[in-house]
Write a protein that holds these residues in place. Sequence first.
Motif, PDB file in Angstrom:
ATOM      1  N   ALA A   1       0.779  -1.263   0.117  1.00  0.00           N
ATOM      2  CA  ALA A   1       0.108   0.038   0.031  1.00  0.00           C
ATOM      3  C   ALA A   1       0.909   1.231  -0.098  1.00  0.00           C
ATOM      4  O   ALA A   1       0.507   2.156  -0.474  1.00  0.00           O
ATOM      5  CB  ALA A   1      -0.904  -0.228   1.076  1.00  0.00           C
TER       6      ALA A   1
ATOM      7  N   ILE B   1      -4.835  -0.222  -4.125  1.00  0.00           N
ATOM      8  CA  ILE B   1      -4.153   0.408  -3.190  1.00  0.00           C
ATOM      9  C   ILE B   1      -4.851   1.431  -2.314  1.00  0.00           C
ATOM     10  O   ILE B   1      -4.904   1.368  -0.979  1.00  0.00           O
ATOM     11  CB  ILE B   1      -2.754   1.162  -4.001  1.00  0.00           C
TER      12      ILE B   1
ATOM     13  N   THR C   1      -7.270  -0.620  -0.074  1.00  0.00           N
ATOM     14  CA  THR C   1      -6.325  -1.261   1.154  1.00  0.00           C
ATOM     15  C   THR C   1      -6.062  -0.094   2.120  1.00  0.00           C
ATOM     16  O   THR C   1      -6.273  -0.381   3.496  1.00  0.00           O
ATOM     17  CB  THR C   1      -5.292  -1.784   0.684  1.00  0.00           C
TER      18      THR C   1
END
Length: 309
Positions: free
Chosen positions: A54, A104, A107
Motif C-alpha cells: 500500500a 491500493i 486497502t
Amino acid sequence: MISKTEQVDRIAEKLVEAETIKGRSLWNDAMHRFLRNKAAVGALTIIGLVLLFAIVGPFFAEWSNEEIDWNRMGDIAGEGRPSIENGHYFGLDPLGRDLYARTIQATLTSIMVGVIGAMTAVIIGTLYGAVSGFIGGWVDNLMMRAVDILIAVPFMFIIILLLVIFERSLFMLFIGIGIVGWLDMSRIVRGQTLSLKNREFIEAAQAAGVGWFTIVIRHILPNLMGIVVVYATLLVPMMIMTESFISFLGLGVQEPNTSLGALISEGAGTILYGTLWHLAVPLFFFLILIISLFFIGDGLRDALDPKDH
C-alpha cells in the motif's frame, strides 16, 4: 574465618553481578512467547507485506486511481483484463479505471478505518469501563444500564442512520463505527477493574489520599493493558468488516474514494460478464487482512495470558 573486608568485597561483587544480569519484564516475556507462535508471526509478516504494497505500490502505478483508460473502457472483459504491457496490473474496473491503483487506495482506506475505529473504541470503552467499575455503587449501575440499552439497539442501524442523516463522508464513517464499537470493550474493562479495585496497591494509594481518577489512570489502566491490546487487535478486523458491509450496501465510502468493501460490491455486480478479477483482487486483500489480524490477535492473547506463564 572471613574478615569483614572480604565480606564487603563479596557483597560488592554480588551487587555488580546483579546489575549486569538484566531481568525480563512481562512485556519482554510476552514478546518472546509471541515470536514462538509461528502462525502469529506469519500473519504479522503478511500484514507487513500488505502495508508495504500500500505504501510502495503507488510508485509502480502507471495510472492514477481516478484516471480512465478511454481506449479500453469499452471492452472491459477483453482489453480490460490484467496486463503488464498496458500498465493495468490488476485490470480495469467497470468504469475503465486502473484496478491496481484503486486497490491500493481501497486497502489504505480499509486499514485506516479499522485502526482509527478500533483506537476510538478502545479509548472510550477503556475509560468508561474503568471509571464505572472503580466508582461502583449507583454510578456503576447507571452507567452499565446505559451500555445495556445501547447494546440492545442494532449497531448497524445506528451507523446507517448517522450516514443517512449527516453527510456520507469518511469522517462520519469513523464516528459511526467508533460510537458503537466501545460498548463491549467497556464491559470487559469493568469486569477486570472490579477484580483490581480491592488489591493491596489500590488500597495503599487510597490510604495515601490519591484521588480516584488518578488511581484509575496510574494504577488501574496500566494493569489492564494486556487485555486492552489483545481486544484492540481483534477489534481492527471487526471494524474493517463493518465498513466493508456498509460500503457493500452503498452507504460507506463515496466516489472518488473507495474501500475494499466498495470494490467487492462492484466486482460482484460484474462477475457475470466474465470479469472475475473485479471481485477476486479486492476479495483476496480483504481475506488476507482479516485472517492475518485474527491470527495476530490470537497470538497476542496467548502471549499475554497470565495463566500460560
